[in-house]
Design a protein around this motif. Structure first.
Motif, PDB file in Angstrom:
ATOM      1  N   PRO A   1       8.244   2.396  -5.306  1.00 43.19           N
ATOM      2  CA  PRO A   1       7.256   3.166  -6.071  1.00 43.19           C
ATOM      3  C   PRO A   1       7.623   3.297  -7.543  1.00 43.19           C
ATOM      4  O   PRO A   1       6.737   3.201  -8.416  1.00 43.19           O
ATOM      5  CB  PRO A   1       7.254   4.517  -5.352  1.00 43.19           C
ATOM      6  N   GLN A   2       8.898   3.495  -7.832  1.00 41.45           N
ATOM      7  CA  GLN A   2       9.304   3.657  -9.217  1.00 41.45           C
ATOM      8  C   GLN A   2       9.113   2.369 -10.008  1.00 41.45           C
ATOM      9  O   GLN A   2       8.601   2.388 -11.131  1.00 41.45           O
ATOM     10  CB  GLN A   2      10.768   4.105  -9.310  1.00 41.45           C
ATOM     11  N   ARG A   3       9.522   1.239  -9.430  1.00 39.94           N
ATOM     12  CA  ARG A   3       9.338  -0.033 -10.129  1.00 39.94           C
ATOM     13  C   ARG A   3       7.855  -0.335 -10.322  1.00 39.94           C
ATOM     14  O   ARG A   3       7.446  -0.861 -11.362  1.00 39.94           O
ATOM     15  CB  ARG A   3       9.997  -1.173  -9.341  1.00 39.94           C
ATOM     16  N   LEU A   4       7.044   0.010  -9.345  1.00 42.60           N
ATOM     17  CA  LEU A   4       5.605  -0.213  -9.489  1.00 42.60           C
ATOM     18  C   LEU A   4       5.044   0.673 -10.591  1.00 42.60           C
ATOM     19  O   LEU A   4       4.228   0.227 -11.413  1.00 42.60           O
ATOM     20  CB  LEU A   4       4.890   0.047  -8.171  1.00 42.60           C
ATOM     21  N   THR A   5       5.473   1.939 -10.651  1.00 44.89           N
ATOM     22  CA  THR A   5       5.020   2.844 -11.704  1.00 44.89           C
ATOM     23  C   THR A   5       5.365   2.284 -13.075  1.00 44.89           C
ATOM     24  O   THR A   5       4.534   2.283 -14.002  1.00 44.89           O
ATOM     25  CB  THR A   5       5.663   4.226 -11.519  1.00 44.89           C
TER      26      THR A   5
ATOM     27  N   LEU B   1       0.821  -1.207   0.000  1.00 46.07           N
ATOM     28  CA  LEU B   1       0.000   0.000   0.000  1.00 46.07           C
ATOM     29  C   LEU B   1       0.856   1.258   0.000  1.00 46.07           C
ATOM     30  O   LEU B   1       0.544   2.239  -0.683  1.00 46.07           O
ATOM     31  CB  LEU B   1      -0.931  -0.009   1.209  1.00 46.07           C
ATOM     32  N   GLU B   2       1.950   1.260   0.750  1.00 42.21           N
ATOM     33  CA  GLU B   2       2.820   2.437   0.770  1.00 42.21           C
ATOM     34  C   GLU B   2       3.419   2.700  -0.605  1.00 42.21           C
ATOM     35  O   GLU B   2       3.463   3.852  -1.060  1.00 42.21           O
ATOM     36  CB  GLU B   2       3.914   2.242   1.813  1.00 42.21           C
ATOM     37  N   ALA B   3       3.870   1.649  -1.272  1.00 38.46           N
ATOM     38  CA  ALA B   3       4.413   1.837  -2.618  1.00 38.46           C
ATOM     39  C   ALA B   3       3.338   2.299  -3.583  1.00 38.46           C
ATOM     40  O   ALA B   3       3.579   3.152  -4.457  1.00 38.46           O
ATOM     41  CB  ALA B   3       5.047   0.533  -3.107  1.00 38.46           C
ATOM     42  N   ALA B   4       2.124   1.755  -3.448  1.00 40.82           N
ATOM     43  CA  ALA B   4       1.036   2.135  -4.340  1.00 40.82           C
ATOM     44  C   ALA B   4       0.632   3.590  -4.143  1.00 40.82           C
ATOM     45  O   ALA B   4       0.319   4.295  -5.113  1.00 40.82           O
ATOM     46  CB  ALA B   4      -0.162   1.215  -4.127  1.00 40.82           C
TER      47      ALA B   4
END
Length: 407
Positions: free
Chosen positions: A360-364, A231-234
Motif C-alpha cells: 500500500p505504501q509503495r502504491l501510494t 485490489l487489497e493494496a489499492a
C-alpha cells in the motif's frame, strides 16, 4: 447465392478473459468480412454455452476445461476434477463432427504451440483432420509470449508451428514489440507471419478529460482471477489517501473506483467489501463492459491496473495517465505483462510498480508521482501502435478462405 466460406475458431478459455475478448473481436470482424464463423466455448453443466459469442457467430460448446490455479499446475473440468481421457475424447468427438459436417475453409487456432501446450493432444489431430479436409490452417497469436529460456523448447515450438500453419497472425505492432523480442526464433517464420496490429474495438471515444479535481482514480483487474493482491493494496492506499493527516496527498479528495472483475473470488470480494463498509469515496464495483470501461478510463484522473493485452489496448484508446502492476505469476516466471509494462513505460505511457514490490505504501507513493506528473500540463502523447488488428486479421483470413473483393 452460395453459402459463405466457413471458419472454425478454436479458442480455449483457461483462466483470464483477455484472450477470449480479443477472439470475440476477431470473430465478429470475420463475419463482417463475409465468413461464417463458428467458435469453441466451454460448456456449462446443463449443456449450454458457458461463454458468450458475438452476434452472427455460432458457438461450438466443448466439455469445459480450466486451469486449476494461476500457475497452470493442472487442467480441471467444470466441476474442478482433473481432466481425464474420457473428457478429452468427448471434446475430440465434437471437434471431429464440426470438421466432418461443416467443412471449414479455414481453421484458426488460438495460441498453440506458442501457448496452450497442454492442449497438444487435441489441437494437432484437429489441425491434421482440417488440412485433410482441404482447410487452410492459421494461428491467432498475441504480441508478447511468455519467454522460454530453454533453446530446445523454442526449437520444438518453431518446428511444430512450421508443420501446422499456413499463416500466423500476430496481433501486435513490430514498432512496439516484434515477436522476436519474446520468441527469438520468430525470424525463421517470417514467410508465414502476418503482423495485424492490435485488436481494438472500433468505437468513438472522447479525448481524455480526467484533469478535473473530481475525476476518480480507477483501479481495474480485468477478469479478476489474479487481481486480489492489487485490489487489497489499492483499498489500503485509497483509505490512506482519504484519511490523511497533515499535508494532503495529491489524490486526497478524489474518489476511488475499484472494479472487481467477474472472476474475483467470492471470499476476496466479501473481505474487501467489509473493509470499505464505512468508508466514503471508495467503491468496489462489478467490472464494466468494454465500452463503459473505456469511457470510464477516458474520464479518470489515473488508471491503476495490470498490464494484459486488452488493458494496454484500452489505455491506448482512452489515454489516461496510468500505473501498471504487471502480473508475474506465483513463481515470477510470467514474463508477458512485465515486458509489455516496460515497453509502455519507455514510451512515457505509464509508471510501473512491479508486482513483487507492491505494498500500500509503495502504491501510494507511485500514485503521488503519477498525479504530480499529470498535473504538469498538457501531455504530448506518443501515437499509439496500430489498432486495426481485428479488421486486418479478418481480411487475411477471408483471403485464405477465398473471399474476393476485400480492400
Amino acid at each position: 447465392m452460395s453459402a459463405p466460406p466457413r471458419l472454425l475458431f478454436h479458442v480455449q478459455h483457461l483462466l483470464g478473459v483477455g484472450h477470449l475478448n480479443r477472439a470475440r473481436l476477431i470473430a465478429r470482424a470475420c463475419v463482417e468480412a463475409g465468413l461464417a464463423v463458428e467458435m469453441t466455448v466451454n460448456e456449462d453443466p446443463d449443456g449450454t454455452p458457458g461463454e458468450a459469442v458475438p452476434d452472427g457467430v455460432a458457438a461450438l460448446p466443448l466439455p469445459a476445461i480450466h486451469a486449476a490455479d494461476a500457475s497452470f499446475s493442472a487442467l480441471v473440468d467444470g466441476a474442478g476434477r482433473p481432466v481425464d481421457d474420457a473428457h478429452w475424447a468427448a471434446r475430440a468427438r465434437r471437434l471431429e463432427t464440426a470438421i466432418a459436417e461443416r467443412a471449414p475453409a479455414v481453421l484458426l487456432i488460438e495460441g498453440y504451440p506458442f501457448a496452450r501446450r497442454r492442449l497438444r493432444r487435441e489441437i494437432e489431430p484437429l489441425a491434421a483432420q482440417a488440412r485433410q479436409a482441404g482447410a487452410a490452417v492459421a494461428c491467432s497469436l498475441r504480441d508478447i509470449l511468455v519467454a522460454k529460456t530453454d533453446p530446445a523448447r523454442n526449437a520444438e515450438t518453431l518446428a511444430r508451428a512450421e508443420a501446422l500453419y499456413d499463416r500466423i497472425l500476430v496481433h501486435g505492432d513490430t514498432n512496439f514489440a516484434p515477436l522476436s523480442a519474446s520468441f527469438p526464433p520468430a525470424d525463421a517464420l517470417a514467410g508465414r507471419i502476418a503482423t495485424t496490429g492490435y485488436v481494438a474495438p472500433m468505437e468513438d471515444l472522447p479525448p481524455w478529460h480526467g484533469d478535473r479535481p473530481d475525476a476518480p482514480i480507477l483501479v481495474s483487474v480485468g477478469g479478476g482471477a489474479v487481481g486480489e493482491t492489487l485490489l487489497e493494496a489499492a483499498v489500503e492506499a485509497a483509505i490512506q489517501a482519504r484519511s490523511h493527516h497533515g499535508a494532503a496527498p495529491a489524490g486526497a479528495g478524489r474518489p476511488w473506483r475499484l472494479l472487481g472483475g467477474p472472476k474475483l473470488p467470492d471470499a476476496a470480494r466479501a473481505r474487501l467489501t467489509a473493509r470499505l463498509a464505512t468508508r466514503e469515496g471508495i467503491t468496489l464495483e462489478p467490472a464494466l463492459d468494454g465500452p463503459a470501461f473505456r469511457r470510464a478510463l477516458a474520464g479518470a484522473a489515473l488508471s491503476i491496473s495490470q498490464a494484459g493485452y486488452n488493458t494496454a489496448v484500452d489505455l491506448w484508446c482512452a489515454g489516461p495517465p496510468a500505473i501498471l502492476i504487471p502480473f508475474a505469476g506465483p513463481d515470477g516466471k510470467e514474463s508477458e505483462q512485465p515486458m509489455r509494462a516496460r515497453l509502455m513505460a519507455a514510451r512515457g505511457e505509464a509508471l510501473v510498480l512491479p508486482e513483487g514490490a507492491l505494498t500500500p505504501q509503495r502504491l501510494t507513493e507511485t500514485v503521488e508521482r503519477a498525479l504530480a506528473r499529470a498535473a504538469g500540463g498538457p501531455r504530448d502523447r506518443v501515437p499509439p501502435p496500430s489498432l486495426d488488428g481485428a479488421g486486418e486479421s479478418a481480411r487475411i483470413l477471408a483471403a485464405l478462405a477465398g473471399v474476393r473483393g476485400l480492400g
